[in-house]
Write an enzyme that holds these catalytic residues in place. Structure first.
Site, PDB file in Angstrom:
ATOM      1  N   TYR A   1      -3.287  17.548   4.273  1.00 15.06           N
ATOM      2  CA  TYR A   1      -2.394  16.684   5.050  1.00 15.06           C
ATOM      3  C   TYR A   1      -0.991  17.252   5.266  1.00 15.06           C
ATOM      4  O   TYR A   1      -0.265  16.794   6.148  1.00 15.06           O
ATOM      5  CB  TYR A   1      -2.314  15.293   4.425  1.00 15.06           C
ATOM      6  CG  TYR A   1      -1.335  15.137   3.293  1.00 15.06           C
ATOM      7  CD1 TYR A   1      -0.089  14.558   3.500  1.00 15.06           C
ATOM      8  CD2 TYR A   1      -1.656  15.548   1.993  1.00 15.06           C
ATOM      9  CE1 TYR A   1       0.806  14.385   2.465  1.00 15.06           C
ATOM     10  CE2 TYR A   1      -0.764  15.387   0.959  1.00 15.06           C
ATOM     11  CZ  TYR A   1       0.464  14.803   1.200  1.00 15.06           C
ATOM     12  OH  TYR A   1       1.354  14.646   0.165  1.00 15.06           O
TER      13      TYR A   1
ATOM     14  N   HIS B   1       0.832  -1.202   0.000  1.00 13.18           N
ATOM     15  CA  HIS B   1       0.000   0.000   0.000  1.00 13.18           C
ATOM     16  C   HIS B   1       0.864   1.248   0.000  1.00 13.18           C
ATOM     17  O   HIS B   1       0.612   2.189  -0.774  1.00 13.18           O
ATOM     18  CB  HIS B   1      -0.920  -0.002   1.220  1.00 13.18           C
ATOM     19  CG  HIS B   1      -1.708   1.269   1.366  1.00 13.18           C
ATOM     20  ND1 HIS B   1      -2.677   1.660   0.468  1.00 13.18           N
ATOM     21  CD2 HIS B   1      -1.649   2.265   2.310  1.00 13.18           C
ATOM     22  CE1 HIS B   1      -3.199   2.820   0.845  1.00 13.18           C
ATOM     23  NE2 HIS B   1      -2.595   3.206   1.951  1.00 13.18           N
TER      24      HIS B   1
END
Length: 435
Positions: free
Chosen positions: A249, A138
């Site tokens: 973020y 991932h």
């Protein structure tokens, strides 16, 4: 090889809740308050009734009120030596050859419920929640999308189990609907951000461990002892708003893109039940620092699946077992917990190495679990590759991300030598944003 045993309660071969499992959860029946339970097949067992009839009296439990609480925290805090005895006693009571409970008609009438007739609740009161980033595939996939293949993994990734502190208050039990979150996004073709519902709502296939033993501020959990502090595991859907996340973020990480709702499965499967499914993890190169080095098998071979059901167009049909299914559902991913690079013991050891204190009922999630091929990716971001490979659904519609009224269904189970231990479902239906 685990000794084959059978229960006097009927359990289908494909059931996640065999007598080898005996998970713990919180249920209610519409007549009484939420309370602890376990499950065998399609039967939910009220542990407060078993306590009422004295089945736990000789297990050295000073305060039996733990079996009447609306959360499992106090039960878990008894420690594995006691909770393990409770689990063993439950197994013994339901063995085919044991008629002690079976012939107690009053106890059975009060304690046994059909799973379809009960409501499942949050199994623990979650004080703190940490989300890790423990799947190499991932992390690599995301790095390729947003950087380049040569620099897909950041320099620290193979040295520390990367994690961040999430929002505990918005963790909910399976079946709780989630409203599409609103927030700021910054489309590439606009100079300034805009406000509105996310257009890139995503799931993340994860598993979480429930902390089973508190620590004191300043103390660290050594990796050899880490699993003594882990009560069990749940499925964990870390819902994410990718467009909000992209804008917010930097520099402190995700905020509104992650804290609007995470969903867990209702049954906590103990590490004891998962013991037969231990497996070796990947070779970690470069060698990790001594406090993260471990011996033995700390990974688990647990099959994980994600399906998507389209809302507003469900067409029920009947299979050979007369169970309803929908024509407009699709299996999106088949992954496995063993694909994690960092195991749960390493996560907990790292989490506490600086003296951070843990509390019973805390949840630490794995981060998205993606396998080595496209069919094992654990998020829509990867499966549809940032929207460039739309997923075609059975009705001909397509999905780049999750749409309103869609339901994400996660399942997990381990199977070996004829023994099956599973987690049931973790369901999350997405509703339109509130005005």
């Amino acid at each position: 090889m685990v000794k084959e045993v059978q229960s006097w309660i009927k359990v289908e071969n494909e059931s996640d809740f065999s007598i080898y499992n005996i998970p713990f959860g919180i249920f209610s029946d519409g007549k009484s308050d939420p309370r602890p339970a376990t499950r065998l097949g399609d039967t939910v067992v009220d542990l407060s009734v078993l306590a009422d009839f004295g089945y736990f009296d000789d297990l050295e439990i000073d305060d039996l009120s733990v079996f009447y609480q609306p959360f499992l925290n106090d039960f878990i805090a008894l420690g594995k030596q006691i909770t393990g005895k409770v689990r063993s006693r439950i197994i013994a009571l339901f063995l085919l050859e044991n008629v002690d409970l079976k012939e107690n008609k009053e106890a059975c009438e009060l304690a046994l419920f059909k799973a379809e007739d009960v409501i499942m609740h949050m199994p623990v009161r979650v004080g703190n929640y940490t989300d890790f980033y423990a799947s190499e595939q991932h992390a690599y996939n995301v790095g390729v999308m947003f950087r380049d293949p040569k620099n897909a993994l950041l320099p620290n990734w193979k040295h520390i189990p990367v994690g961040y502190h999430g929002r505990a208050s918005s963790i909910v039990v399976s079946g709780t609907p989630i409203y599409r979150p609103k927030g700021q996004t910054k489309p590439d073709d606009l100079e300034n951000p805009v406000f509105g519902p996310t257009k890139q709502l995503d799931f993340e296939l994860e598993m979480g461990f429930i902390v089973g033993r508190s620590t004191v501020l300043g103390d660290s959990v050594k990796i050899a002892e880490a699993e003594d502090y882990i009560f069990g595991l749940v499925l964990f859907n870390d819902l994410s708003a990718r467009d909000i996340q992209k804008w917010e973020y930097v520099p402190l990480g995700p905020f509104l893109s992650k804290n609007f709702g995470s969903v867990i499965s209702p049954w906590i499967v103990t590490l004891e039940a998962l013991e037969p499914f231990r497996t070796s993890g990947p070779v970690q190169i470069p060698e990790v620092l001594p406090y993260l080095q471990y011996e033995g098998k700390k990974h688990f071979d647990i099959n994980l699946q994600v399906s998507l059901e389209i809302g507003n167009s469900q067409l029920p049909t009947h299979n050979s077992n007369s169970r309803l299914k929908t024509q407009n559902s699709k299996l999106l991913s088949s992954s496995n917990l063993k694909y994690l690079y960092w195991n749960f013991a390493q996560m907990l050891a790292h989490h506490t190495v600086n003296g951070c204190n843990m509390e019973v009922g805390d949840i630490c999630a794995s981060g998205t679990i993606s396998g080595p091929d496209e069919g094992a990716y654990g998020s829509m971001l990867e499966l549809a590759w940032k929207g460039t490979k739309p997923i075609i659904m059975p009705d001909g519609s397509s999905r780049k991300f999750i749409e309103d009224h869609d339901t994400i269904i996660m399942k997990g189970f381990a199977e070996k030598d004829g023994i099956r231990v599973g987690f049931g479902e973790c369901r999350a239906k997405i509703l339109p944003s509130k005005l």
